[in-house]
Design a protein around this motif. Structure first.
Motif, PDB file in Angstrom:
ATOM      1  N   ASP A 109      61.176  -1.061 -68.412  1.00  0.00           N
ATOM      2  CA  ASP A 109      61.235  -2.409 -67.834  1.00  0.00           C
ATOM      3  C   ASP A 109      60.139  -3.301 -68.419  1.00  0.00           C
ATOM      4  O   ASP A 109      60.379  -4.466 -68.720  1.00  0.00           O
ATOM      5  CB  ASP A 109      61.086  -2.343 -66.308  1.00  0.00           C
ATOM      6  N   VAL A 110      58.941  -2.747 -68.604  1.00  0.00           N
ATOM      7  CA  VAL A 110      57.860  -3.530 -69.198  1.00  0.00           C
ATOM      8  C   VAL A 110      58.209  -3.934 -70.613  1.00  0.00           C
ATOM      9  O   VAL A 110      57.987  -5.072 -71.032  1.00  0.00           O
ATOM     10  CB  VAL A 110      56.539  -2.721 -69.155  1.00  0.00           C
ATOM     11  N   LEU A 111      58.794  -3.016 -71.374  1.00  0.00           N
ATOM     12  CA  LEU A 111      59.176  -3.307 -72.738  1.00  0.00           C
ATOM     13  C   LEU A 111      60.233  -4.408 -72.779  1.00  0.00           C
ATOM     14  O   LEU A 111      60.146  -5.330 -73.577  1.00  0.00           O
ATOM     15  CB  LEU A 111      59.702  -2.049 -73.442  1.00  0.00           C
ATOM     16  N   HIS A 112      61.233  -4.327 -71.887  1.00  0.00           N
ATOM     17  CA  HIS A 112      62.289  -5.351 -71.881  1.00  0.00           C
ATOM     18  C   HIS A 112      61.728  -6.703 -71.466  1.00  0.00           C
ATOM     19  O   HIS A 112      62.181  -7.744 -71.953  1.00  0.00           O
ATOM     20  CB  HIS A 112      63.429  -4.929 -70.944  1.00  0.00           C
ATOM     21  N   LEU A 113      60.740  -6.735 -70.562  1.00  0.00           N
ATOM     22  CA  LEU A 113      60.144  -8.009 -70.155  1.00  0.00           C
ATOM     23  C   LEU A 113      59.336  -8.627 -71.300  1.00  0.00           C
ATOM     24  O   LEU A 113      59.279  -9.846 -71.429  1.00  0.00           O
ATOM     25  CB  LEU A 113      59.251  -7.821 -68.926  1.00  0.00           C
ATOM     26  N   THR A 114      58.689  -7.811 -72.101  1.00  0.00           N
ATOM     27  CA  THR A 114      57.878  -8.358 -73.177  1.00  0.00           C
ATOM     28  C   THR A 114      58.708  -8.788 -74.382  1.00  0.00           C
ATOM     29  O   THR A 114      58.323  -9.706 -75.098  1.00  0.00           O
ATOM     30  CB  THR A 114      56.803  -7.355 -73.630  1.00  0.00           C
ATOM     31  N   VAL A 115      59.837  -8.132 -74.625  1.00  0.00           N
ATOM     32  CA  VAL A 115      60.657  -8.440 -75.787  1.00  0.00           C
ATOM     33  C   VAL A 115      61.550  -9.638 -75.514  1.00  0.00           C
ATOM     34  O   VAL A 115      61.736 -10.495 -76.384  1.00  0.00           O
ATOM     35  CB  VAL A 115      61.500  -7.200 -76.210  1.00  0.00           C
ATOM     36  N   THR A 116      62.098  -9.750 -74.327  1.00  0.00           N
ATOM     37  CA  THR A 116      63.040 -10.858 -74.043  1.00  0.00           C
ATOM     38  C   THR A 116      62.376 -12.048 -73.453  1.00  0.00           C
ATOM     39  O   THR A 116      61.281 -12.118 -73.089  1.00  0.00           O
ATOM     40  CB  THR A 116      64.134 -10.408 -73.070  1.00  0.00           C
TER      41      THR A 116
END
Length: 176
Positions: free
Chosen positions: A169-176
């Motif tokens: 979830d952290v990765l998806h928040l930072t990428v998008t």
């Protein structure tokens, strides 16, 4: 260490005062008088103030030989060689790519090498050149870096072997 002017060797026959480094970090002459003055200089009655030269560095805690002095060099440094061979094996696996997922296995071996270094640093009193800093700092550095490399190797795409939803979830928040 014998005294003398910087750039010229001291007189070993005793004409100059002999200095020994004390535990407090100052210097003493042969007669026991402390010659350290402010600013890191030493004062010699004949020469006046001069710069103190660093001739050696202190070995880190546990930085002694891992085997007796009469053993061959590889045997004296076996802790460091163990970590280097394991890391080299991991890099070899990644570089040659002999089987599917070899990048993951090789990265895990590199992380395992650092974790092995942390365990060796904790368990043995003398580890030779594996000791870089204090024991605590070395263990934390090797352990955290090794653990992160293993964790990332397990989570790398495609087809991760370990899924941690919070980190995804952290990765998806930072990428998008």
């Amino acid at each position: 260490m014998t005294s003398g002017t910087p750039g010229t060797p001291g007189n070993p026959d005793g004409a100059d005062a002999v200095e020994d480094v004390t535990a407090a970090g100052g210097t003493e002459t042969a007669d026991g008088a402390d010659t350290t003055v402010a600013g890191g200089t030493t004062e010699d009655a004949a020469l006046g103030p001069r710069q103190r030269l660093t001739t050696d560095t202190a070995r880190p805690e546990g930085g002694g030989r891992a085997a007796p002095g009469d053993a061959p060099a590889p045997a004296r440094q076996w802790p460091l060689l163990t970590v280097l061979v394991l890391a080299g094996l991991g890099l070899l696996v990644v570089g040659t790519d002999p089987f599917p997922q070899s990048f993951r296995i090789g990265a895990i071996l590199v992380g395992a090498a650092l974790l092995t270094g942390a365990a060796i640093r904790r368990a043995l009193p003398s580890v030779g050149m594996l000791a870089v800093r204090s024991r605590f700092t070395d263990m934390i550095t090797y352990g955290v870096m090794g653990g992160l490399i293993v964790l990332l190797a397990l989570m790398v795409q495609p087809g991760p072997w370990l899924r941690i939803p919070f980190l995804e979830d952290v990765l998806h928040l930072t990428v998008t």
